[in-house]
Design a protein around this motif. Structure first.
Motif, PDB file in Angstrom:
ATOM      1  N   ILE A 125     -50.398  37.297  16.635  1.00 36.93           N
ATOM      2  CA  ILE A 125     -49.753  36.959  17.905  1.00 36.93           C
ATOM      3  C   ILE A 125     -49.801  38.151  18.853  1.00 36.93           C
ATOM      4  CG2 ILE A 125     -47.504  36.473  18.959  1.00 36.93           C
ATOM      5  CD1 ILE A 125     -46.969  34.676  16.451  1.00 36.93           C
ATOM      6  N   LEU A 126     -49.481  39.327  18.353  1.00 35.93           N
ATOM      7  CA  LEU A 126     -49.549  40.534  19.184  1.00 35.93           C
ATOM      8  C   LEU A 126     -50.970  40.792  19.678  1.00 35.93           C
ATOM      9  CD1 LEU A 126     -47.202  42.669  16.949  1.00 35.93           C
ATOM     10  CD2 LEU A 126     -46.779  42.204  19.378  1.00 35.93           C
ATOM     11  N   ARG A 127     -51.929  40.632  18.795  1.00 40.63           N
ATOM     12  CA  ARG A 127     -53.330  40.826  19.178  1.00 40.63           C
ATOM     13  C   ARG A 127     -53.754  39.797  20.222  1.00 40.63           C
ATOM     14  NH1 ARG A 127     -55.613  40.301  14.410  1.00 40.63           N
ATOM     15  NH2 ARG A 127     -56.206  38.131  14.758  1.00 40.63           N
ATOM     16  N   VAL A 151     -51.995  38.538  22.599  1.00 43.28           N
ATOM     17  CA  VAL A 151     -51.533  38.959  23.927  1.00 43.28           C
ATOM     18  C   VAL A 151     -52.371  40.107  24.458  1.00 43.28           C
ATOM     19  CG1 VAL A 151     -49.594  39.897  25.253  1.00 43.28           C
ATOM     20  CG2 VAL A 151     -49.165  38.222  23.443  1.00 43.28           C
ATOM     21  N   TRP A 152     -52.518  41.150  23.646  1.00 45.92           N
ATOM     22  CA  TRP A 152     -53.014  42.438  24.151  1.00 45.92           C
ATOM     23  C   TRP A 152     -54.511  42.662  24.003  1.00 45.92           C
ATOM     24  CZ3 TRP A 152     -50.191  44.857  27.468  1.00 45.92           C
ATOM     25  CH2 TRP A 152     -48.826  44.557  27.497  1.00 45.92           C
ATOM     26  N   ALA A 153     -55.160  41.956  23.108  1.00 47.26           N
ATOM     27  CA  ALA A 153     -56.606  42.131  22.947  1.00 47.26           C
ATOM     28  C   ALA A 153     -57.386  40.898  23.358  1.00 47.26           C
ATOM     29  CB  ALA A 153     -56.930  42.486  21.492  1.00 47.26           C
ATOM     30  N   GLU A 154     -56.760  39.720  23.262  1.00 45.17           N
ATOM     31  CA  GLU A 154     -57.491  38.474  23.511  1.00 45.17           C
ATOM     32  C   GLU A 154     -57.043  37.750  24.774  1.00 45.17           C
ATOM     33  OE1 GLU A 154     -56.649  36.435  19.895  1.00 45.17           O
ATOM     34  OE2 GLU A 154     -57.803  37.845  18.659  1.00 45.17           O
ATOM     35  N   GLU A 155     -55.953  38.221  25.406  1.00 43.22           N
ATOM     36  CA  GLU A 155     -55.424  37.630  26.641  1.00 43.22           C
ATOM     37  C   GLU A 155     -55.207  36.119  26.513  1.00 43.22           C
ATOM     38  OE1 GLU A 155     -56.324  39.727  30.453  1.00 43.22           O
ATOM     39  OE2 GLU A 155     -58.294  39.916  29.521  1.00 43.22           O
ATOM     40  N   ARG A 156     -54.430  35.757  25.490  1.00 42.21           N
ATOM     41  CA  ARG A 156     -54.101  34.351  25.250  1.00 42.21           C
ATOM     42  C   ARG A 156     -52.612  34.127  25.522  1.00 42.21           C
ATOM     43  NH1 ARG A 156     -56.565  33.302  19.367  1.00 42.21           N
ATOM     44  NH2 ARG A 156     -56.284  31.092  19.883  1.00 42.21           N
ATOM     45  N   ASP A 157     -52.283  32.892  25.832  1.00 41.16           N
ATOM     46  CA  ASP A 157     -50.916  32.529  26.213  1.00 41.16           C
ATOM     47  C   ASP A 157     -50.121  32.121  24.977  1.00 41.16           C
ATOM     48  OD1 ASP A 157     -48.572  31.644  27.321  1.00 41.16           O
ATOM     49  OD2 ASP A 157     -49.472  29.983  28.435  1.00 41.16           O
ATOM     50  N   ILE A 158     -49.294  33.034  24.471  1.00 37.02           N
ATOM     51  CA  ILE A 158     -48.549  32.741  23.243  1.00 37.02           C
ATOM     52  C   ILE A 158     -47.325  31.861  23.487  1.00 37.02           C
ATOM     53  CG2 ILE A 158     -49.355  34.830  22.086  1.00 37.02           C
ATOM     54  CD1 ILE A 158     -46.443  35.951  22.602  1.00 37.02           C
ATOM     55  N   ALA A 159     -47.104  31.447  24.721  1.00 35.08           N
ATOM     56  CA  ALA A 159     -46.048  30.470  25.012  1.00 35.08           C
ATOM     57  C   ALA A 159     -46.565  29.041  24.897  1.00 35.08           C
ATOM     58  CB  ALA A 159     -45.463  30.703  26.400  1.00 35.08           C
ATOM     59  N   ALA A 190     -52.130  30.474  14.473  1.00 39.03           N
ATOM     60  CA  ALA A 190     -51.617  30.320  13.107  1.00 39.03           C
ATOM     61  C   ALA A 190     -52.706  29.833  12.167  1.00 39.03           C
ATOM     62  CB  ALA A 190     -50.427  29.362  13.099  1.00 39.03           C
ATOM     63  N   ASP A 191     -53.482  28.863  12.598  1.00 39.65           N
ATOM     64  CA  ASP A 191     -54.576  28.355  11.759  1.00 39.65           C
ATOM     65  C   ASP A 191     -55.556  29.472  11.414  1.00 39.65           C
ATOM     66  OD1 ASP A 191     -53.627  25.742  11.695  1.00 39.65           O
ATOM     67  OD2 ASP A 191     -54.897  25.055  13.361  1.00 39.65           O
ATOM     68  N   ALA A 192     -55.925  30.261  12.419  1.00 39.40           N
ATOM     69  CA  ALA A 192     -56.894  31.338  12.205  1.00 39.40           C
ATOM     70  C   ALA A 192     -56.348  32.431  11.294  1.00 39.40           C
ATOM     71  CB  ALA A 192     -57.314  31.929  13.549  1.00 39.40           C
ATOM     72  N   ALA A 193     -55.022  32.552  11.256  1.00 39.54           N
ATOM     73  CA  ALA A 193     -54.394  33.566  10.407  1.00 39.54           C
ATOM     74  C   ALA A 193     -54.135  33.051   8.995  1.00 39.54           C
ATOM     75  CB  ALA A 193     -53.085  34.039  11.038  1.00 39.54           C
ATOM     76  N   GLY A 194     -54.575  31.828   8.714  1.00 41.26           N
ATOM     77  CA  GLY A 194     -54.464  31.296   7.362  1.00 41.26           C
ATOM     78  C   GLY A 194     -53.259  30.418   7.113  1.00 41.26           C
ATOM     79  N   PHE A 195     -52.589  29.991   8.172  1.00 45.16           N
ATOM     80  CA  PHE A 195     -51.418  29.134   8.045  1.00 45.16           C
ATOM     81  C   PHE A 195     -51.763  27.713   8.473  1.00 45.16           C
ATOM     82  CE2 PHE A 195     -50.010  33.438   8.680  1.00 45.16           C
ATOM     83  CZ  PHE A 195     -48.929  33.591   7.827  1.00 45.16           C
ATOM     84  N   ASP A 196     -50.869  26.784   8.181  1.00 43.93           N
ATOM     85  CA  ASP A 196     -50.970  25.425   8.704  1.00 43.93           C
ATOM     86  C   ASP A 196     -50.243  25.416  10.041  1.00 43.93           C
ATOM     87  OD1 ASP A 196     -50.564  22.750   9.387  1.00 43.93           O
ATOM     88  OD2 ASP A 196     -50.360  22.098   7.314  1.00 43.93           O
ATOM     89  N   GLY A 197     -51.003  25.536  11.116  1.00 44.48           N
ATOM     90  CA  GLY A 197     -50.417  25.695  12.435  1.00 44.48           C
ATOM     91  C   GLY A 197     -49.493  24.559  12.825  1.00 44.48           C
ATOM     92  N   ILE A 231     -40.213  33.434  22.848  1.00 42.07           N
ATOM     93  CA  ILE A 231     -39.350  32.684  21.926  1.00 42.07           C
ATOM     94  C   ILE A 231     -40.146  31.721  21.037  1.00 42.07           C
ATOM     95  CG2 ILE A 231     -37.485  30.986  21.791  1.00 42.07           C
ATOM     96  CD1 ILE A 231     -36.134  32.463  24.100  1.00 42.07           C
ATOM     97  N   PRO A 232     -41.094  30.941  21.570  1.00 39.48           N
ATOM     98  CA  PRO A 232     -41.861  30.059  20.677  1.00 39.48           C
ATOM     99  C   PRO A 232     -42.605  30.829  19.580  1.00 39.48           C
ATOM    100  CG  PRO A 232     -42.179  29.411  22.964  1.00 39.48           C
ATOM    101  CD  PRO A 232     -41.460  30.729  22.993  1.00 39.48           C
ATOM    102  N   ALA A 233     -43.211  31.953  19.942  1.00 39.07           N
ATOM    103  CA  ALA A 233     -43.939  32.753  18.954  1.00 39.07           C
ATOM    104  C   ALA A 233     -42.987  33.376  17.942  1.00 39.07           C
ATOM    105  CB  ALA A 233     -44.747  33.842  19.653  1.00 39.07           C
ATOM    106  N   SER A 234     -41.844  33.838  18.421  1.00 35.86           N
ATOM    107  CA  SER A 234     -40.864  34.445  17.516  1.00 35.86           C
ATOM    108  C   SER A 234     -40.371  33.426  16.500  1.00 35.86           C
ATOM    109  CB  SER A 234     -39.683  34.997  18.318  1.00 35.86           C
ATOM    110  OG  SER A 234     -40.104  36.031  19.180  1.00 35.86           O
ATOM    111  N   GLN A 235     -40.072  32.223  16.968  1.00 31.82           N
ATOM    112  CA  GLN A 235     -39.596  31.189  16.056  1.00 31.82           C
ATOM    113  C   GLN A 235     -40.694  30.759  15.091  1.00 31.82           C
ATOM    114  OE1 GLN A 235     -36.052  29.358  18.915  1.00 31.82           O
ATOM    115  NE2 GLN A 235     -37.719  28.031  18.294  1.00 31.82           N
ATOM    116  N   LEU A 236     -41.948  30.860  15.502  1.00 38.89           N
ATOM    117  CA  LEU A 236     -43.058  30.549  14.598  1.00 38.89           C
ATOM    118  C   LEU A 236     -43.086  31.544  13.443  1.00 38.89           C
ATOM    119  CD1 LEU A 236     -45.310  28.306  14.866  1.00 38.89           C
ATOM    120  CD2 LEU A 236     -46.858  30.193  15.429  1.00 38.89           C
ATOM    121  N   VAL A 237     -42.902  32.822  13.754  1.00 43.03           N
ATOM    122  CA  VAL A 237     -42.880  33.859  12.717  1.00 43.03           C
ATOM    123  C   VAL A 237     -41.679  33.665  11.794  1.00 43.03           C
ATOM    124  CG1 VAL A 237     -42.622  36.339  12.304  1.00 43.03           C
ATOM    125  CG2 VAL A 237     -44.210  35.523  14.059  1.00 43.03           C
TER     126      VAL A 237
END
Length: 199
Positions: A114-116, A118-126, A135-142, A91-97
């Protein structure tokens, strides 16, 4: 006439991750826009006959694992079969998108990151700090996105996307709708390609 894809996505689905980059490539090739619709499968499954992974028959769980490995190898996409943070609260990631889209940004790079994660970097998207960094790394203001994602309008849009998905017979992720035709699963992207070509 503008070509478009309504993209219903659950942001911890490995199948959504496997199809993500290909969806954006297909859409770009056809000059199509993508309407991102993050959804909550926990609300969709009870009305569509779906089951959370842990409640599925062991045969289905084994086959899922075999298919993930096949598709990972076939597509040559980095994917950890049993990532550290799965299942995870999406839910937090979905609302971010949704917040990125609401603010007028293209949410595609963020959704894919966000998908990457979870599945490639094993990070906690919650985790808010992790989401901020993604978000910062993807070019957004996190920080700004995290703040915006807590807005009532964003939460209501996310809920509305889930209800819209139910109303349109979406039952799993990823689901793509082109000109009213529904395509479920990343293995249906060839049909999405054809539908856009014909649009």
């Amino acid at each position: 006439m503008t070509k478009s894809v309504d993209y219903y996505c659950f942001l911890s689905s490995p199948w959504t991750y496997l199809g993500s980059a290909r969806l954006y490539e297909i859409a770009a090739r056809h000059g199509a826009t993508i309407a991102h619709r993050p959804v909550d499968l926990a609300k969709i499954f009870p009305v569509s006959g779906g089951l959370p992974l842990a409640k599925r028959a062991i045969q289905r769980q084994r086959y899922r694992m075999a298919e993930l490995q096949r598709w990972r190898d076939f597509l040559d996409v980095p994917l950890t079969l049993e990532p550290k943070y799965f299942p995870v609260d999406t839910i937090p990631a979905s609302q971010l998108v949704v917040a990125a889209d609401t603010l007028g940004h293209d949410p595609g790079p963020l959704a894919h990151a966000i998908l990457r994660a979870v599945w490639a970097e094993e990070r906690d998207i919650a985790d808010p700090a992790t989401l901020t960094a993604i978000a910062d790394a993807a070019g957004f203001d996190g920080k700004a996105l995290i703040t915006a994602s807590a807005d009532d309008d964003v939460r209501h849009r996310f809920d509305a996307f889930t209800q819209e998905a139910i109303d349109r017979d979406v039952f799993g992720s990823p689901t793509y709708i082109v000109n009213g035709d529904l395509f479920w699963g990343q293995d249906r992207l060839d049909f999405v390609d054809r539908a856009l070509a014909a649009a």
